[in-house]
Design an enzyme around this catalytic site. Structure first.
Site, PDB file in Angstrom:
ATOM      1  N   ASP A  18       0.820  -1.215   0.000  1.00 45.26           N
ATOM      2  CA  ASP A  18       0.000   0.000   0.000  1.00 45.26           C
ATOM      3  C   ASP A  18       0.856   1.267   0.000  1.00 45.26           C
ATOM      4  O   ASP A  18       2.036   1.237   0.351  1.00 45.26           O
ATOM      5  CB  ASP A  18      -0.872   0.049   1.274  1.00 45.26           C
ATOM      6  N   HIS A  21       3.855  -2.270   2.979  1.00 42.10           N
ATOM      7  CA  HIS A  21       3.907  -0.947   2.360  1.00 42.10           C
ATOM      8  C   HIS A  21       5.232  -0.832   1.610  1.00 42.10           C
ATOM      9  O   HIS A  21       6.283  -1.109   2.208  1.00 42.10           O
ATOM     10  CB  HIS A  21       3.792   0.150   3.423  1.00 42.10           C
TER      11      HIS A  21
HETATM   12 ZN    ZN Z   1      -2.604   3.156   3.312  1.00 36.53          ZN
END
Ligand code: ZN
Length: 261
Positions: free
Chosen positions: A69, A212
């Protein structure tokens, strides 16, 4: 004539299996099934019709889905290189307003795996009026679609969803995807070691892993995670591939999924 034909058929039936057995040898190598694009599209459509967010697969295959993400960012290219070298695929949930700083990366991400919508500015969507929430998603759809790959997946920032957010996603044809394994790479005391430990603790067939691609410690953790996936006989696929190979059942049954059924 009929008898002759029967004899000919019998001879062919007897000989062909022998011939093919000697051609293939003892145990032919079986290539893992990679769902075709139309199979993936159909699986995503089924997930959309189910109308509940996806947290994991049904554990009927050896597939796991790594998801990243908040990118693209300064490390994304190196994430892509590591994944490519390992023959692994992944899904990237992109923040629309970051695309302009990393031109070309969204296309590379879509070509190596799949891309999803993670809003335009990473807001707390449930605190916005419906029209603004819609704008956050729609603007990002357009920006990513400009790369030639329109997303069909959506992940709400902070996992904040409510009936309004669900409705906005559905109106844009987007399947909501969350995760069954949190790497916790966004926590203040995150290290590569902790990220590896957290991911490996939950790594099982059907897992969807949250990471991430904006943290250097996640980049350092990735090779070890990919090695563990290989050693455990698993393979890293995209979310649409996971949906095609291992569609979630009525009860998703993964630890982080709320009572969605
Ligand atoms: Zn996020």
């Amino acid at each position: 004539m009929t008898r002759l034909a029967l004899v000919a058929v019998a001879v062919v039936l007897a000989v062909v299996p022998l011939a093919s057995a000697s051609r293939t040898g003892p145990e032919p190598y079986r290539r893992p099934h990679v769902p075709l694009p139309w199979e993936q599209r159909r699986a995503v459509t089924h997930a959309l019709e189910r109308g509940v967010p996806v947290y994991c697969g049904a554990r009927r295959s050896n597939a796991v889905a790594l998801t990243f993400d908040d990118g693209p960012g300064q490390y994304t290219e190196r994430f892509l290189a590591i994944l490519r070298d390992a023959g692994a695929r992944a899904t990237f949930f992109l923040v629309g307003n970051r695309l302009q700083y990393w031109p070309g990366l969204a296309r590379q991400e879509a070509e190596l795996g799949a891309v999803g919508n993670h809003t335009w500015s990473h807001p707390h969507l449930t605190q916005l009026p419906r029209w603004l929430a819609w704008l956050e998603l729609a603007r990002t759809q357009l920006a990513i679609a400009a790369t030639g790959h329109e997303p069909r997946l959506f992940r709400a920032p902070y996992e904040q969803r409510d009936p309004t957010v669900d409705g906005v996603a559905r109106s844009l044809g987007l399947v909501e995807v969350f995760w069954s394994v949190a790497s916790e790479d966004d926590q203040p005391r995150a290290t590569a070691r902790r990220v590896v430990r957290n991911v490996l603790a939950g790594l099982r067939p059907g897992a969807i892993v949250l990471m991430h691609d904006i943290h250097p410690w996640t980049l350092r953790a990735l090779p070890q995670i990919l090695r563990a996936i290989r050693l455990r006989g698993l393979r890293a696929v995209t979310v649409p591939e996971l949906l095609a190979l291992d569609a979630p059942g009525e009860h998703q049954g993964c630890p982080l999924a709320p009572g969605v059924d």
